[in-house]
Design a protein around this motif. Structure first.
Motif, PDB file in Angstrom:
ATOM      1  N   ARG A   1      93.476 -40.493 -31.293  1.00  0.00           N
ATOM      2  CA  ARG A   1      92.334 -39.772 -30.757  1.00  0.00           C
ATOM      3  C   ARG A   1      91.035 -40.262 -31.400  1.00  0.00           C
ATOM      4  O   ARG A   1      91.026 -40.711 -32.538  1.00  0.00           O
ATOM      5  CB  ARG A   1      92.488 -38.263 -30.996  1.00  0.00           C
ATOM      6  N   ASP A   2      89.944 -40.185 -30.626  1.00  0.00           N
ATOM      7  CA  ASP A   2      88.640 -40.578 -31.139  1.00  0.00           C
ATOM      8  C   ASP A   2      88.085 -39.506 -32.072  1.00  0.00           C
ATOM      9  O   ASP A   2      88.416 -38.319 -31.961  1.00  0.00           O
ATOM     10  CB  ASP A   2      87.660 -40.786 -29.983  1.00  0.00           C
ATOM     11  N   MET A   3      87.228 -39.939 -32.975  1.00  0.00           N
ATOM     12  CA  MET A   3      86.506 -38.991 -33.806  1.00  0.00           C
ATOM     13  C   MET A   3      85.606 -38.128 -32.923  1.00  0.00           C
ATOM     14  O   MET A   3      84.901 -38.634 -32.055  1.00  0.00           O
ATOM     15  CB  MET A   3      85.661 -39.728 -34.846  1.00  0.00           C
ATOM     16  N   ALA A   4      85.652 -36.810 -33.130  1.00  0.00           N
ATOM     17  CA  ALA A   4      84.798 -35.897 -32.368  1.00  0.00           C
ATOM     18  C   ALA A   4      83.552 -35.576 -33.175  1.00  0.00           C
ATOM     19  O   ALA A   4      83.648 -35.173 -34.342  1.00  0.00           O
ATOM     20  CB  ALA A   4      85.556 -34.613 -32.049  1.00  0.00           C
ATOM     21  N   PHE A   5      82.388 -35.772 -32.571  1.00  0.00           N
ATOM     22  CA  PHE A   5      81.115 -35.409 -33.194  1.00  0.00           C
ATOM     23  C   PHE A   5      80.714 -34.030 -32.672  1.00  0.00           C
ATOM     24  O   PHE A   5      80.413 -33.870 -31.479  1.00  0.00           O
ATOM     25  CB  PHE A   5      80.040 -36.448 -32.869  1.00  0.00           C
TER      26      PHE A   5
ATOM     27  N   ARG B   1      80.681 -13.762 -40.165  1.00  0.00           N
ATOM     28  CA  ARG B   1      80.018 -14.899 -39.552  1.00  0.00           C
ATOM     29  C   ARG B   1      80.779 -15.362 -38.320  1.00  0.00           C
ATOM     30  O   ARG B   1      82.010 -15.346 -38.290  1.00  0.00           O
ATOM     31  CB  ARG B   1      79.946 -16.054 -40.566  1.00  0.00           C
ATOM     32  N   LEU B   2      80.042 -15.793 -37.291  1.00  0.00           N
ATOM     33  CA  LEU B   2      80.626 -16.373 -36.087  1.00  0.00           C
ATOM     34  C   LEU B   2      80.128 -17.798 -35.947  1.00  0.00           C
ATOM     35  O   LEU B   2      78.916 -18.045 -35.917  1.00  0.00           O
ATOM     36  CB  LEU B   2      80.250 -15.560 -34.854  1.00  0.00           C
ATOM     37  N   ASP B   3      81.055 -18.754 -35.878  1.00  0.00           N
ATOM     38  CA  ASP B   3      80.723 -20.174 -35.734  1.00  0.00           C
ATOM     39  C   ASP B   3      80.992 -20.634 -34.304  1.00  0.00           C
ATOM     40  O   ASP B   3      81.993 -20.238 -33.689  1.00  0.00           O
ATOM     41  CB  ASP B   3      81.564 -21.040 -36.668  1.00  0.00           C
ATOM     42  N   PHE B   4      80.121 -21.505 -33.803  1.00  0.00           N
ATOM     43  CA  PHE B   4      80.331 -22.151 -32.504  1.00  0.00           C
ATOM     44  C   PHE B   4      80.094 -23.643 -32.675  1.00  0.00           C
ATOM     45  O   PHE B   4      79.047 -24.058 -33.185  1.00  0.00           O
ATOM     46  CB  PHE B   4      79.373 -21.601 -31.445  1.00  0.00           C
ATOM     47  N   LYS B   5      81.067 -24.470 -32.274  1.00  0.00           N
ATOM     48  CA  LYS B   5      80.943 -25.922 -32.353  1.00  0.00           C
ATOM     49  C   LYS B   5      81.336 -26.524 -31.003  1.00  0.00           C
ATOM     50  O   LYS B   5      82.279 -26.045 -30.362  1.00  0.00           O
ATOM     51  CB  LYS B   5      81.838 -26.513 -33.443  1.00  0.00           C
ATOM     52  N   HIS B   6      80.635 -27.589 -30.617  1.00  0.00           N
ATOM     53  CA  HIS B   6      80.943 -28.271 -29.357  1.00  0.00           C
ATOM     54  C   HIS B   6      80.887 -29.774 -29.571  1.00  0.00           C
ATOM     55  O   HIS B   6      79.990 -30.296 -30.246  1.00  0.00           O
ATOM     56  CB  HIS B   6      79.947 -27.870 -28.263  1.00  0.00           C
ATOM     57  N   ASP B   7      81.852 -30.482 -29.009  1.00  0.00           N
ATOM     58  CA  ASP B   7      81.922 -31.934 -29.120  1.00  0.00           C
ATOM     59  C   ASP B   7      80.897 -32.585 -28.193  1.00  0.00           C
ATOM     60  O   ASP B   7      80.901 -32.353 -26.987  1.00  0.00           O
ATOM     61  CB  ASP B   7      83.331 -32.411 -28.757  1.00  0.00           C
ATOM     62  N   ILE B   8      80.013 -33.409 -28.768  1.00  0.00           N
ATOM     63  CA  ILE B   8      79.010 -34.119 -27.962  1.00  0.00           C
ATOM     64  C   ILE B   8      79.298 -35.622 -27.933  1.00  0.00           C
ATOM     65  O   ILE B   8      78.522 -36.377 -27.363  1.00  0.00           O
ATOM     66  CB  ILE B   8      77.583 -33.882 -28.509  1.00  0.00           C
ATOM     67  N   GLY B   9      80.417 -36.046 -28.544  1.00  0.00           N
ATOM     68  CA  GLY B   9      80.703 -37.477 -28.636  1.00  0.00           C
ATOM     69  C   GLY B   9      81.689 -37.986 -27.614  1.00  0.00           C
ATOM     70  O   GLY B   9      82.063 -39.160 -27.656  1.00  0.00           O
TER      71      GLY B   9
ATOM     72  N   SER C   1      84.995 -30.261 -25.715  1.00  0.00           N
ATOM     73  CA  SER C   1      85.190 -28.829 -25.569  1.00  0.00           C
ATOM     74  C   SER C   1      84.587 -28.099 -26.770  1.00  0.00           C
ATOM     75  O   SER C   1      83.876 -28.697 -27.582  1.00  0.00           O
ATOM     76  CB  SER C   1      86.687 -28.535 -25.435  1.00  0.00           C
ATOM     77  N   SER C   2      84.894 -26.811 -26.891  1.00  0.00           N
ATOM     78  CA  SER C   2      84.260 -25.967 -27.897  1.00  0.00           C
ATOM     79  C   SER C   2      85.286 -25.246 -28.752  1.00  0.00           C
ATOM     80  O   SER C   2      86.438 -25.046 -28.355  1.00  0.00           O
ATOM     81  CB  SER C   2      83.351 -24.929 -27.215  1.00  0.00           C
TER      82      SER C   2
ATOM     83  N   PHE D   1      89.401 -20.125 -31.969  1.00  0.00           N
ATOM     84  CA  PHE D   1      89.691 -20.134 -30.536  1.00  0.00           C
ATOM     85  C   PHE D   1      89.156 -21.436 -29.954  1.00  0.00           C
ATOM     86  O   PHE D   1      88.017 -21.822 -30.230  1.00  0.00           O
ATOM     87  CB  PHE D   1      89.026 -18.937 -29.842  1.00  0.00           C
ATOM     88  N   VAL D   2      89.977 -22.121 -29.157  1.00  0.00           N
ATOM     89  CA  VAL D   2      89.586 -23.431 -28.634  1.00  0.00           C
ATOM     90  C   VAL D   2      89.588 -23.412 -27.106  1.00  0.00           C
ATOM     91  O   VAL D   2      90.284 -22.633 -26.471  1.00  0.00           O
ATOM     92  CB  VAL D   2      90.540 -24.530 -29.144  1.00  0.00           C
ATOM     93  N   GLY D   3      88.784 -24.305 -26.534  1.00  0.00           N
ATOM     94  CA  GLY D   3      88.726 -24.456 -25.090  1.00  0.00           C
ATOM     95  C   GLY D   3      89.879 -25.276 -24.547  1.00  0.00           C
ATOM     96  O   GLY D   3      90.635 -25.908 -25.295  1.00  0.00           O
ATOM     97  N   ASP D   4      90.004 -25.285 -23.220  1.00  0.00           N
ATOM     98  CA  ASP D   4      91.092 -26.033 -22.586  1.00  0.00           C
ATOM     99  C   ASP D   4      91.028 -27.521 -22.914  1.00  0.00           C
ATOM    100  O   ASP D   4      92.058 -28.169 -23.122  1.00  0.00           O
ATOM    101  CB  ASP D   4      91.041 -25.841 -21.064  1.00  0.00           C
ATOM    102  N   GLY D   5      89.826 -28.071 -22.954  1.00  0.00           N
ATOM    103  CA  GLY D   5      89.680 -29.488 -23.244  1.00  0.00           C
ATOM    104  C   GLY D   5      90.162 -29.854 -24.633  1.00  0.00           C
ATOM    105  O   GLY D   5      90.782 -30.902 -24.839  1.00  0.00           O
ATOM    106  N   TRP D   6      89.881 -28.993 -25.608  1.00  0.00           N
ATOM    107  CA  TRP D   6      90.335 -29.224 -26.982  1.00  0.00           C
ATOM    108  C   TRP D   6      91.856 -29.218 -27.037  1.00  0.00           C
ATOM    109  O   TRP D   6      92.469 -30.125 -27.602  1.00  0.00           O
ATOM    110  CB  TRP D   6      89.757 -28.140 -27.885  1.00  0.00           C
ATOM    111  N   ALA D   7      92.464 -28.176 -26.462  1.00  0.00           N
ATOM    112  CA  ALA D   7      93.927 -28.060 -26.490  1.00  0.00           C
ATOM    113  C   ALA D   7      94.584 -29.227 -25.767  1.00  0.00           C
ATOM    114  O   ALA D   7      95.579 -29.804 -26.250  1.00  0.00           O
ATOM    115  CB  ALA D   7      94.348 -26.731 -25.857  1.00  0.00           C
ATOM    116  N   ASP D   8      94.057 -29.606 -24.608  1.00  0.00           N
ATOM    117  CA  ASP D   8      94.649 -30.693 -23.827  1.00  0.00           C
ATOM    118  C   ASP D   8      94.536 -32.024 -24.561  1.00  0.00           C
ATOM    119  O   ASP D   8      95.483 -32.815 -24.581  1.00  0.00           O
ATOM    120  CB  ASP D   8      93.946 -30.771 -22.468  1.00  0.00           C
ATOM    121  N   TYR D   9      93.392 -32.282 -25.183  1.00  0.00           N
ATOM    122  CA  TYR D   9      93.145 -33.571 -25.832  1.00  0.00           C
ATOM    123  C   TYR D   9      94.084 -33.797 -27.010  1.00  0.00           C
ATOM    124  O   TYR D   9      94.615 -34.912 -27.184  1.00  0.00           O
ATOM    125  CB  TYR D   9      91.693 -33.631 -26.307  1.00  0.00           C
ATOM    126  N   TYR D  10      94.304 -32.773 -27.813  1.00  0.00           N
ATOM    127  CA  TYR D  10      95.083 -32.951 -29.035  1.00  0.00           C
ATOM    128  C   TYR D  10      96.565 -32.595 -28.895  1.00  0.00           C
ATOM    129  O   TYR D  10      97.392 -33.106 -29.659  1.00  0.00           O
ATOM    130  CB  TYR D  10      94.486 -32.118 -30.167  1.00  0.00           C
TER     131      TYR D  10
END
Length: 277
Positions: free
Chosen positions: A118-122, A145-153, A158-159, A185-194
């Motif tokens: 898998r590619d490095m996710a930014f 605290r609530l964290d939100f991260k999204h891959d832009i690379g 996904s998020s 909690f992860v999005g569909d794209g995150w789960a599918d990719y990994y």
């Protein structure tokens, strides 16, 4: 592969029960500039969900400049844009930036290693929360605290959303304890990719075809102990050790990458040396 939790030495004062030790106690509302750098080694899963472990060196930073705090959690940098007031409660908000390195290199398990790397996710995002000070002594802190991260690379695209609770307190002038808990909690794209296995990947790896969907990925607990060795917790050298336990769930845990070739329970152990000035 997964990189370790970056266990930096956390900034804290001394417990008032140690006032008799001699030197005046530090001001719990002190907002002067400070900086901590930490380095050490960690024993971590080969990938998230693996039952193999590897040793990995790491480094981390934490500090405060002009009242603005910054710190690292895993491979992400957090910057709090709201200064801490002198009251017993403050709000936290700021950006997050970092990388995700899950399965970016070879892994020990031959079946999982046959899957495409898998590619490095930014990842960029933001966090928001509230912190309470002085609950058990003038120097402790309880944070929600609530964290939100999204891959832009262009990796998983996904998020990840993570609610967290952290508590830290000095046990003496030279000893600090931190505890944490959280969910991811992860999005569909995150789960599918990994964690999905396509028909082509199934032929290459001999793992069954699987389609992973998003949802709750895991719950986790963590602990950190920091011991000053050349002064107190406000400056000098210190040693630290930390442990983090995570339990995978949902489609992530049911993936053959985890269910057949790995395990749901994940441990990360780390120790090292830090310097604060």
């Amino acid at each position: 592969m997964v990189r370790p939790l970056l266990f930096a030495a956390l900034l804290a004062g001394a417990s008032p029960v140690f006032a008799q030790a001699g030197a005046p106690l530090p001001d719990p509302n002190d907002q002067s500039d400070t900086f901590t750098i930490a380095a050490g080694g960690a024993l971590i899963p080969d990938y998230e969900g693996s039952d193999d472990s590897e040793f990995m060196p790491f480094a981390a930073i934490r500090g405060r400049v002009s009242g603005f705090e910054f710190y690292m959690r895993e491979t992400h940098l957090y910057v709090d844009l709201l200064r801490q007031p002198s009251s017993g409660m403050d709000f936290d908000f700021g950006p997050i930036v970092g990388v995700r390195l899950n399965r970016t290199g070879s892994v020990e398990d031959d079946f999982v290693d046959a899957l495409p790397e898998r590619d490095m996710a930014f990842e960029v995002g933001a966090f928001a929360g509230i912190s309470f000070h002085g609950l058990t002594n003038p120097y402790d802190e309880l944070s929600l605290r609530l964290d939100f991260k999204h891959d832009i690379g262009g990796a998983h695209g996904s998020s990840i959303i993570s609610p967290n609770i952290d508590f830290g307190t000095p046990l003496s002038r030279r000893t600090y304890l931190g505890l944490s808990a959280g969910l991811d909690f992860v999005g569909d794209g995150w789960a599918d990719y990994y964690y999905s296995v396509s028909p082509a990947d199934s032929i290459a790896s001999l793992l069954p075809v699987y389609e992973a969907e998003g949802g709750m990925k895991n719950w986790r607990l963590g602990a950190l102990i920091n011991q000053s060795i050349t002064g107190d917790l406000t400056g000098g050298f210190s040693i630290f050790a930390g442990a983090n336990y995570s339990h995978l769930s949902g489609d992530i845990a049911d993936s053959p990458i985890v269910d057949l070739r790995g395990q749901r329970s994940q441990w990360q152990l780390a120790a090292g040396l830090a310097y604060t000035w």
